[in-house]
Design a protein around this motif. Sequence first.
Motif, PDB file in Angstrom:
ATOM      1  N   ALA A 220       1.229  -1.374  -0.274  1.00 20.97           N
ATOM      2  CA  ALA A 220      -0.398   0.166   0.352  1.00 20.97           C
ATOM      3  C   ALA A 220       1.040   1.374  -0.058  1.00 20.97           C
ATOM      4  O   ALA A 220       0.544   2.165  -1.025  1.00 20.97           O
ATOM      5  CB  ALA A 220      -0.741  -0.027   1.092  1.00 20.97           C
ATOM      6  N   ALA A 221       1.675   1.518   0.694  1.00 20.54           N
ATOM      7  CA  ALA A 221       3.122   2.479   1.164  1.00 20.54           C
ATOM      8  C   ALA A 221       3.457   2.353  -0.343  1.00 20.54           C
ATOM      9  O   ALA A 221       4.506   3.345  -0.990  1.00 20.54           O
ATOM     10  CB  ALA A 221       3.812   2.518   1.360  1.00 20.54           C
TER      11      ALA A 221
ATOM     12  N   ARG B 286       0.577   3.910  -2.310  1.00 14.87           N
ATOM     13  CA  ARG B 286       0.439   5.316  -2.621  1.00 14.87           C
ATOM     14  C   ARG B 286       1.645   6.093  -3.095  1.00 14.87           C
ATOM     15  O   ARG B 286       1.772   7.565  -3.020  1.00 14.87           O
ATOM     16  CB  ARG B 286       0.510   5.931  -0.558  1.00 14.87           C
ATOM     17  N   ARG B 287       2.514   6.237  -2.727  1.00 15.87           N
ATOM     18  CA  ARG B 287       3.684   6.812  -3.302  1.00 15.87           C
ATOM     19  C   ARG B 287       3.703   7.349  -5.188  1.00 15.87           C
ATOM     20  O   ARG B 287       3.971   7.579  -5.499  1.00 15.87           O
ATOM     21  CB  ARG B 287       5.337   6.046  -3.175  1.00 15.87           C
TER      22      ARG B 287
ATOM     23  N   LYS C  15      -1.391   5.508  -6.491  1.00 14.47           N
ATOM     24  CA  LYS C  15      -2.806   5.450  -7.024  1.00 14.47           C
ATOM     25  C   LYS C  15      -3.960   5.516  -5.356  1.00 14.47           C
ATOM     26  O   LYS C  15      -3.045   5.304  -3.843  1.00 14.47           O
ATOM     27  CB  LYS C  15      -2.362   3.673  -7.046  1.00 14.47           C
ATOM     28  N   ARG C  16      -4.714   5.767  -5.727  1.00 16.15           N
ATOM     29  CA  ARG C  16      -6.150   5.496  -4.891  1.00 16.15           C
ATOM     30  C   ARG C  16      -5.797   4.870  -3.688  1.00 16.15           C
ATOM     31  O   ARG C  16      -6.487   5.010  -2.472  1.00 16.15           O
ATOM     32  CB  ARG C  16      -7.263   5.886  -5.998  1.00 16.15           C
TER      33      ARG C  16
ATOM     34  N   GLY D 242      -3.926   2.743  -3.005  1.00 12.32           N
ATOM     35  CA  GLY D 242      -2.346   2.517  -1.568  1.00 12.32           C
ATOM     36  C   GLY D 242      -2.897   3.441  -0.659  1.00 12.32           C
ATOM     37  O   GLY D 242      -2.589   3.533   0.331  1.00 12.32           O
ATOM     38  N   CYS D 243      -3.785   5.092  -1.126  1.00 19.26           N
ATOM     39  CA  CYS D 243      -3.555   5.955  -0.099  1.00 19.26           C
ATOM     40  C   CYS D 243      -5.101   6.280   0.755  1.00 19.26           C
ATOM     41  O   CYS D 243      -4.623   6.076   2.217  1.00 19.26           O
ATOM     42  CB  CYS D 243      -4.224   7.339  -1.132  1.00 19.26           C
TER      43      CYS D 243
ATOM     44  N   CYS E 260      -3.096   3.049   3.158  1.00 16.26           N
ATOM     45  CA  CYS E 260      -2.148   3.530   4.140  1.00 16.26           C
ATOM     46  C   CYS E 260      -3.073   4.778   5.201  1.00 16.26           C
ATOM     47  O   CYS E 260      -3.409   5.460   6.665  1.00 16.26           O
ATOM     48  CB  CYS E 260      -1.337   4.599   3.881  1.00 16.26           C
ATOM     49  N   ARG E 261      -4.285   5.630   4.809  1.00 17.62           N
ATOM     50  CA  ARG E 261      -4.422   6.881   5.401  1.00 17.62           C
ATOM     51  C   ARG E 261      -4.966   5.460   6.929  1.00 17.62           C
ATOM     52  O   ARG E 261      -5.459   6.418   7.882  1.00 17.62           O
ATOM     53  CB  ARG E 261      -5.875   7.630   5.092  1.00 17.62           C
TER      54      ARG E 261
ATOM     55  N   CYS F   3       3.027   3.258   7.229  1.00 20.67           N
ATOM     56  CA  CYS F   3       3.006   3.186   6.132  1.00 20.67           C
ATOM     57  C   CYS F   3       4.689   3.958   5.444  1.00 20.67           C
ATOM     58  O   CYS F   3       5.498   3.261   5.141  1.00 20.67           O
ATOM     59  CB  CYS F   3       2.346   4.046   4.642  1.00 20.67           C
TER      60      CYS F   3
END
Length: 67
Positions: free
Chosen positions: A32-33, A36-37, A40-41, A43-44, A47-48, A58
């Motif tokens: 996921a991290a 997110r980097r 990608k939605r 992953g964001c 991580c949230r 993350c």
Amino acid sequence: MRRYLASLWTALSTLLNALLGGEAPETLSYRAAKARRSGKRWGCLLCRLLDAFDRDHCDRTLRWWEQ
């Protein structure tokens, strides 16, 4: 007991990541991290959610895997 539960959670995260098509040695939070980097939605969002339970989860996961 705390260490046991942490190990169990890591094992479950690795299994779930593999079942969802990720690389076998990675945890779901690391995947996921990375997502997110890359912007990608999913992953964001994940991580949230993880960060709500464990602050900077993350970010710490990325540092640990990539050192």
